[in-house]
Design a protein around this motif. Structure first.
Motif, PDB file in Angstrom:
ATOM      1  N   MET A 129       0.903  -1.220   0.129  1.00 48.75           N
ATOM      2  CA  MET A 129       0.112  -0.050   0.121  1.00 48.75           C
ATOM      3  C   MET A 129       0.773   1.371   0.088  1.00 48.75           C
ATOM      4  SD  MET A 129      -3.123  -1.359   2.635  1.00 48.75           S
ATOM      5  CE  MET A 129      -4.376  -0.047   2.238  1.00 48.75           C
ATOM      6  N   VAL A 130       1.754   1.005   0.696  1.00 45.22           N
ATOM      7  CA  VAL A 130       3.113   2.278   0.691  1.00 45.22           C
ATOM      8  C   VAL A 130       3.763   2.317  -0.630  1.00 45.22           C
ATOM      9  CG1 VAL A 130       5.221   3.169   1.413  1.00 45.22           C
ATOM     10  CG2 VAL A 130       3.645   2.082   3.179  1.00 45.22           C
ATOM     11  N   GLU A 131       4.035   1.283  -1.446  1.00 49.18           N
ATOM     12  CA  GLU A 131       4.567   1.306  -2.634  1.00 49.18           C
ATOM     13  C   GLU A 131       3.536   1.870  -3.766  1.00 49.18           C
ATOM     14  OE1 GLU A 131       5.619  -2.676  -3.174  1.00 49.18           O
ATOM     15  OE2 GLU A 131       7.594  -2.286  -2.045  1.00 49.18           O
ATOM     16  N   GLU A 132       2.283   1.631  -3.716  1.00 49.88           N
ATOM     17  CA  GLU A 132       1.141   2.038  -4.544  1.00 49.88           C
ATOM     18  C   GLU A 132       0.828   3.376  -4.071  1.00 49.88           C
ATOM     19  OE1 GLU A 132      -1.935  -1.075  -4.035  1.00 49.88           O
ATOM     20  OE2 GLU A 132      -0.822  -2.394  -5.379  1.00 49.88           O
ATOM     21  N   GLY A 133       1.228   4.186  -3.180  1.00 55.04           N
ATOM     22  CA  GLY A 133       0.994   5.505  -2.955  1.00 55.04           C
ATOM     23  C   GLY A 133      -0.206   5.545  -2.276  1.00 55.04           C
ATOM     24  N   LEU A 134      -0.964   4.634  -1.770  1.00 51.67           N
ATOM     25  CA  LEU A 134      -2.195   4.614  -0.655  1.00 51.67           C
ATOM     26  C   LEU A 134      -1.933   5.155   0.724  1.00 51.67           C
ATOM     27  CD1 LEU A 134      -3.929   1.462  -2.152  1.00 51.67           C
ATOM     28  CD2 LEU A 134      -4.079   3.853  -2.971  1.00 51.67           C
ATOM     29  N   LEU A 135      -0.715   4.886   1.274  1.00 49.84           N
ATOM     30  CA  LEU A 135      -0.217   5.174   2.650  1.00 49.84           C
ATOM     31  C   LEU A 135       1.017   5.652   2.539  1.00 49.84           C
ATOM     32  CD1 LEU A 135      -0.923   1.771   4.386  1.00 49.84           C
ATOM     33  CD2 LEU A 135      -2.553   3.751   4.289  1.00 49.84           C
ATOM     34  N   ASP A 136       1.405   6.706   3.383  1.00 44.90           N
ATOM     35  CA  ASP A 136       2.518   7.054   3.897  1.00 44.90           C
ATOM     36  C   ASP A 136       3.103   6.412   5.123  1.00 44.90           C
ATOM     37  OD1 ASP A 136       3.327   8.771   1.837  1.00 44.90           O
ATOM     38  OD2 ASP A 136       2.042  10.575   2.989  1.00 44.90           O
ATOM     39  N   LYS A 137       4.291   6.261   4.994  1.00 50.22           N
ATOM     40  CA  LYS A 137       4.969   5.615   6.301  1.00 50.22           C
ATOM     41  C   LYS A 137       6.153   6.563   7.095  1.00 50.22           C
ATOM     42  CE  LYS A 137       8.332   2.892   5.631  1.00 50.22           C
ATOM     43  NZ  LYS A 137       9.232   1.720   5.341  1.00 50.22           N
ATOM     44  N   GLU A 138       5.847   6.573   8.358  1.00 51.61           N
ATOM     45  CA  GLU A 138       6.779   7.593   9.001  1.00 51.61           C
ATOM     46  C   GLU A 138       7.447   6.583  10.228  1.00 51.61           C
ATOM     47  OE1 GLU A 138       6.836  11.531  11.700  1.00 51.61           O
ATOM     48  OE2 GLU A 138       5.010  10.866  10.791  1.00 51.61           O
ATOM     49  N   GLU A 139       8.614   6.771  10.134  1.00 50.73           N
ATOM     50  CA  GLU A 139       9.436   6.027  11.349  1.00 50.73           C
ATOM     51  C   GLU A 139       9.674   6.910  12.708  1.00 50.73           C
ATOM     52  OE1 GLU A 139      12.903   3.869   9.681  1.00 50.73           O
ATOM     53  OE2 GLU A 139      11.763   2.635   8.633  1.00 50.73           O
ATOM     54  N   LYS A 140       9.203   6.500  13.684  1.00 48.49           N
ATOM     55  CA  LYS A 140       9.333   7.054  15.070  1.00 48.49           C
ATOM     56  C   LYS A 140      10.070   6.271  15.966  1.00 48.49           C
ATOM     57  CE  LYS A 140       5.333  10.106  14.542  1.00 48.49           C
ATOM     58  NZ  LYS A 140       4.043  10.331  15.194  1.00 48.49           N
ATOM     59  N   ASN A 141      11.021   7.079  16.789  1.00 45.97           N
ATOM     60  CA  ASN A 141      11.762   6.329  17.978  1.00 45.97           C
ATOM     61  C   ASN A 141      10.750   6.305  19.169  1.00 45.97           C
ATOM     62  OD1 ASN A 141      13.354   5.411  20.163  1.00 45.97           O
ATOM     63  ND2 ASN A 141      15.097   6.269  19.150  1.00 45.97           N
ATOM     64  N   VAL A 142      10.410   5.075  19.738  1.00 47.42           N
ATOM     65  CA  VAL A 142       9.286   5.102  20.902  1.00 47.42           C
ATOM     66  C   VAL A 142      10.128   4.220  21.861  1.00 47.42           C
ATOM     67  CG1 VAL A 142       7.211   4.144  21.504  1.00 47.42           C
ATOM     68  CG2 VAL A 142       7.185   5.217  19.319  1.00 47.42           C
ATOM     69  N   ASN A 143      10.459   4.610  23.059  1.00 46.00           N
ATOM     70  CA  ASN A 143      11.321   4.007  23.781  1.00 46.00           C
ATOM     71  C   ASN A 143      12.423   2.921  23.296  1.00 46.00           C
ATOM     72  OD1 ASN A 143       9.240   4.890  25.863  1.00 46.00           O
ATOM     73  ND2 ASN A 143       8.014   3.112  25.334  1.00 46.00           N
ATOM     74  N   GLY A 144      13.129   3.560  22.664  1.00 37.62           N
ATOM     75  CA  GLY A 144      14.402   3.128  21.972  1.00 37.62           C
ATOM     76  C   GLY A 144      14.205   2.175  20.801  1.00 37.62           C
TER      77      GLY A 144
END
Length: 104
Positions: A55-70
């Motif tokens: 779904m990310v590759e198809e442009g339907l979703l954006d992905k964001e990486e966050k640091n949560v408790n390391g």
């Protein structure tokens, strides 16, 4: 054969469910697995994460990486294309329900 058809239909429902929640607010994979479980879908990470990746590759979703408790946690949210597709799918679902009413 029946199981294969049911699986394909349920996978479609899962995609719609993902798009719905991605429009509401960003979510992470483990949360989505639990959310789907509440609705009777028993989906493994090995099934969900490839769906999300596609779904990310198809442009339907954006992905964001966050640091949560390391730890790095990937959050997913809807794109404009994802929201547009959701609206189209909702319209098709409404049409289908009118055509094939749900009987009690």
């Amino acid at each position: 054969m029946k199981e294969q058809i049911m699986r394909k239909i349920f996978n479609g429902f899962i995609y719609i469910h993902i798009l719905h929640h991605a429009k509401m607010k960003p979510f992470y994979g483990t949360w989505m697995i639990e959310e789907l479980k509440e609705h009777g879908y028993n989906i493994s990470p090995g099934t969900l994460y490839p769906m999300l990746k596609t779904m990310v590759e198809e442009g339907l979703l954006d992905k964001e990486e966050k640091n949560v408790n390391g730890k790095i946690r990937k959050y997913y949210k809807s794109t404009n294309d994802g929201e547009y597709l959701l609206k189209e799918l909702q319209a098709k679902l409404k049409e289908l329900i009118r055509e094939v009413p749900i009987e009690n």
